[in-house]
Write a protein that holds these residues in place. Structure first.
Motif: not given
Length: 116
Positions: A34-50, A73-84
């Motif tokens: 929900k926070e991501l949907s509001e923060r990023l101005d994306l629909s919740q279904p779009t957020i959940y799919r991603r 509710y679930k809170e999401y965090t990034c699980n990596f620092n970088s990709t190569v």
């Protein structure tokens, strides 16, 4: 990257504009769908799919929290620092670098040494 995720799946995932936007946002500040949907101005279904695709490829992690009203509710965090992403001998390789905590790093080192 888990053993079941192919290079193509990882590249497709990080190639998606909305998935990258979500990753950038939660790398700065964790958030619920929900926070991501509001923060990023994306629909919740779009957020959940991603979020589902990012989680399948172990690029994010979640934790369940309890709101003041008792709902979960679930809170999401990034699980990596970088990709190569590298190309060598006509083959792509994707390496994902994660920040390990000290006990996990010690366990991994212990296992690599083959200590029983």
């Amino acid at each position: 990257m888990n053993e079941e995720s192919s290079i193509e799946e990882i590249l497709d995932t990080i190639g998606d504009e909305h998935a990258r936007t979500i990753l950038a946002s939660i790398s700065r500040e964790p958030g619920s769908a929900k926070e991501l949907s509001e923060r990023l101005d994306l629909s919740q279904p779009t957020i959940y799919r991603r979020l589902d695709v990012l989680k399948e490829n172990e690029l994010i992690k979640d934790r369940t929290l309890v709101a003041d009203d008792g709902n979960h509710y679930k809170e999401y965090t990034c699980n990596f620092n970088s990709t190569v992403i590298s190309l060598e001998d006509d083959e792509y390789d994707v390496r994902i670098f994660r920040e390990e905590n000290l006990p996990d790093r010690f366990t991994r080192l212990w296992d690599e040494l083959g200590v029983q």
